[in-house]
Design a protein around this motif. Structure first.
Motif, PDB file in Angstrom:
ATOM      1  N   PRO A  20      -4.197 -10.993 -29.494  1.00 27.09           N
ATOM      2  CA  PRO A  20      -3.215 -12.188 -28.849  1.00 27.09           C
ATOM      3  C   PRO A  20      -2.341 -12.188 -27.735  1.00 27.09           C
ATOM      4  CG  PRO A  20      -2.385 -11.433 -31.025  1.00 27.09           C
ATOM      5  CD  PRO A  20      -3.490 -10.438 -30.704  1.00 27.09           C
ATOM      6  N   THR A  21      -2.205 -12.941 -26.919  1.00 24.31           N
ATOM      7  CA  THR A  21      -1.134 -12.867 -25.935  1.00 24.31           C
ATOM      8  C   THR A  21      -0.513 -14.397 -26.014  1.00 24.31           C
ATOM      9  OG1 THR A  21      -2.030 -13.596 -23.919  1.00 24.31           O
ATOM     10  CG2 THR A  21      -2.360 -11.394 -24.582  1.00 24.31           C
ATOM     11  N   TYR A  25      -6.466 -15.171 -25.892  1.00 26.27           N
ATOM     12  CA  TYR A  25      -6.699 -13.914 -26.574  1.00 26.27           C
ATOM     13  C   TYR A  25      -7.446 -13.033 -25.458  1.00 26.27           C
ATOM     14  CZ  TYR A  25      -5.323 -14.736 -31.233  1.00 26.27           C
ATOM     15  OH  TYR A  25      -4.918 -14.830 -32.503  1.00 26.27           O
ATOM     16  N   GLY A  26      -6.583 -11.713 -25.488  1.00 27.17           N
ATOM     17  CA  GLY A  26      -7.557 -10.685 -24.323  1.00 27.17           C
ATOM     18  C   GLY A  26      -8.386  -9.892 -24.961  1.00 27.17           C
ATOM     19  N   PRO A 129      -9.428  -8.876 -19.879  1.00 27.92           N
ATOM     20  CA  PRO A 129      -9.780 -10.350 -19.549  1.00 27.92           C
ATOM     21  C   PRO A 129      -9.823 -11.204 -20.695  1.00 27.92           C
ATOM     22  CG  PRO A 129     -11.674  -9.079 -19.804  1.00 27.92           C
ATOM     23  CD  PRO A 129     -10.564  -8.101 -20.119  1.00 27.92           C
ATOM     24  N   SER A 130     -10.123 -12.560 -20.625  1.00 30.15           N
ATOM     25  CA  SER A 130     -10.131 -13.435 -21.723  1.00 30.15           C
ATOM     26  C   SER A 130     -11.066 -12.895 -22.896  1.00 30.15           C
ATOM     27  CB  SER A 130     -10.326 -14.786 -21.446  1.00 30.15           C
ATOM     28  OG  SER A 130     -11.284 -15.002 -20.407  1.00 30.15           O
ATOM     29  N   ALA A 131     -11.063 -12.898 -24.062  1.00 32.34           N
ATOM     30  CA  ALA A 131     -11.924 -12.417 -25.069  1.00 32.34           C
ATOM     31  C   ALA A 131     -12.849 -13.530 -25.398  1.00 32.34           C
ATOM     32  CB  ALA A 131     -11.175 -11.965 -26.236  1.00 32.34           C
ATOM     33  N   ARG A 136     -17.850 -19.366 -20.971  1.00 34.09           N
ATOM     34  CA  ARG A 136     -17.344 -20.276 -22.107  1.00 34.09           C
ATOM     35  C   ARG A 136     -15.623 -20.448 -22.297  1.00 34.09           C
ATOM     36  NH1 ARG A 136     -19.112 -22.208 -26.280  1.00 34.09           N
ATOM     37  NH2 ARG A 136     -18.325 -21.025 -27.958  1.00 34.09           N
ATOM     38  N   PRO A 137     -15.277 -21.264 -22.975  1.00 34.95           N
ATOM     39  CA  PRO A 137     -13.988 -21.647 -22.990  1.00 34.95           C
ATOM     40  C   PRO A 137     -13.051 -20.396 -23.596  1.00 34.95           C
ATOM     41  CG  PRO A 137     -15.245 -23.761 -23.883  1.00 34.95           C
ATOM     42  CD  PRO A 137     -16.188 -22.367 -23.699  1.00 34.95           C
ATOM     43  N   SER A 138     -11.995 -20.256 -22.814  1.00 35.19           N
ATOM     44  CA  SER A 138     -11.062 -18.984 -23.242  1.00 35.19           C
ATOM     45  C   SER A 138     -10.701 -19.347 -24.920  1.00 35.19           C
ATOM     46  CB  SER A 138      -9.892 -18.879 -22.286  1.00 35.19           C
ATOM     47  OG  SER A 138     -10.597 -18.942 -21.041  1.00 35.19           O
ATOM     48  N   PRO A 139     -10.701 -18.325 -25.080  1.00 33.90           N
ATOM     49  CA  PRO A 139     -10.100 -18.186 -26.801  1.00 33.90           C
ATOM     50  C   PRO A 139      -8.624 -18.399 -26.973  1.00 33.90           C
ATOM     51  CG  PRO A 139     -10.358 -15.988 -26.080  1.00 33.90           C
ATOM     52  CD  PRO A 139     -10.671 -16.772 -24.997  1.00 33.90           C
ATOM     53  N   THR A 140      -8.339 -19.374 -27.792  1.00 36.98           N
ATOM     54  CA  THR A 140      -6.716 -19.371 -28.072  1.00 36.98           C
ATOM     55  C   THR A 140      -6.367 -19.144 -29.605  1.00 36.98           C
ATOM     56  OG1 THR A 140      -7.342 -21.783 -28.248  1.00 36.98           O
ATOM     57  CG2 THR A 140      -6.393 -20.980 -26.294  1.00 36.98           C
ATOM     58  N   LYS A 141      -7.655 -19.060 -30.260  1.00 41.50           N
ATOM     59  CA  LYS A 141      -7.349 -18.723 -31.819  1.00 41.50           C
ATOM     60  C   LYS A 141      -8.383 -17.648 -31.861  1.00 41.50           C
ATOM     61  CE  LYS A 141      -6.728 -23.256 -33.497  1.00 41.50           C
ATOM     62  NZ  LYS A 141      -7.325 -24.532 -34.056  1.00 41.50           N
TER      63      LYS A 141
END
Ligand code: AMP
Ligand code: MG
Length: 308
Positions: A20-21, A25-26, A129-131, A136-141
């Motif tokens: 997480p950042t 999420y990276g 990079p974003s995980a 796809r939409p970037s992960p925030t959870k």
């Protein structure tokens, strides 16, 4: 703080780990290990000409990657790090081509997140990079990472990310600083700190942007995404409505953000993913361009790309 030992070990052995950042999420790999970095491109399906941002836990580590650090960089680091501002600097020759996609510059930031800093302080600098799967939409959870990469994928657990949009990318290699990708740190905030004006290039020359990532399809759920029409009522059960100023009361398919653009930014990717999980054909977003808020350019950039 989650137990990081297993994840530190994975990075040291040349594997990738999601963490997480404060932004999203990276997907981290050792910035000096070309085999590990290649895994990022393979797992994400990321085009090889799209460079990666180096994440550091201490300002000193910037010197490992660049020895041309202008005064403006020091000023901005002092003000905004740790935080969602990636600085593009001339790279040292030893920086791997896999990191910079062959460019002679490198992007670097320090995340404002205790777990991320603790992790990087034990692994050394990570490219991240974003995980999510590319496009796809970037992960925030953490569950978003597992949706894209599988239940057993190594993800350091954390809360939902507090900003929800990727960092501002600022190029400091030209005569005038230039924002290559908008983020939650706005042009005005940067100009106020520097005391002079900066350029913004993310809406021009989309064919050959200086930030290669800007030319690719991004942030797209399976559902179609479109703006709410001027006189349109939110009355189609197949649509998930994300409303800002109009007031229709919330229901299963109407989410009211009550003028809160920070909240929309924090939740936008999760809502796009929710639409797919719940089987909506379309996500309909109320236009926010007439509102007054520093996050608008960043949010608009993401929504326009999700619309495609
Ligand atoms: P992501 O980490 O997936 O959010 O994407 C990183 C973004 O930073 C992409 O838009 C890249 O094109 C951009 N970026 C990374 N390194 C550089 C660089 N050296 N010059 C310009 N843009 C960069
Ligand atoms: Mg990304």
């Amino acid at each position: 703080m989650p137990d990081l030992i297993r994840y530190i070990d994975l990075i040291k052995k040349g594997n990738v780990v999601a963490f997480p950042t404060e932004t999203v999420y990276g997907l981290g790999a050792d910035a000096w290990n070309p085999t590990a970095i290649q895994k990022i491109f393979t797992i994400k399906g990321r085009p090889s000409d799209n460079p990666l941002i180096v994440h550091v836990s201490e300002e000193e580590q910037v010197h490992e990657f660049s020895d041309h650090i202008p005064d403006s960089a020091h000023t901005l680091i002092e003000e905004f790090w740790p935080g969602p501002l990636s600085l593009v600097l001339p790279k040292k020759s030893k920086v791997l081509d896999a990191v910079t996609a062959g460019l002679d510059t490198v992007a670097i930031r320090m995340p404002d997140h205790d777990t991320a800093i603790e992790f990087i302080s034990k692994t050394g600098p990570l490219v991240a990079p974003s995980a999510n799967k590319s496009g796809r939409p970037s992960p925030t959870k953490s569950e978003h990472v597992k949706t894209d990469f599988g239940e057993d994928f190594p993800v350091i657990d954390g809360e939902a990310t507090k900003i929800g949009l990727e960092s501002t990318v600022l190029d400091l290699t030209g005569d005038q600083p230039e924002i290559l990708r908008p983020g939650s740190i706005s042009r005005k905030e940067i100009e106020d700190v520097l005391g002079f004006s900066v350029h913004e290039s993310f809406f021009d020359h989309m064919e050959r942007p200086k930030s290669p990532g800007q030319k690719y399809s991004h942030y797209k759920p399976k559902a179609e995404v479109r703006w709410l029409g001027a006189e349109e009522e939110p009355d189609d059960q197949d649509c998930l409505y994300l409303l800002l100023t109009s007031n229709y009361g919330s229901s299963a398919n109407i989410i009211n953000f009550n003028n809160d653009l920070d909240l929309l930014a924090r939740q936008i990717y999760d809502r796009l993913r929710q639409a797919d999980i719940e089987g909506f054909s379309t996500v309909v977003i109320e236009n926010f361009q007439d509102m007054d808020h520093p996050i608008i350019p960043a949010l608009l950039n993401r929504v326009q790309k999700a619309i495609g």
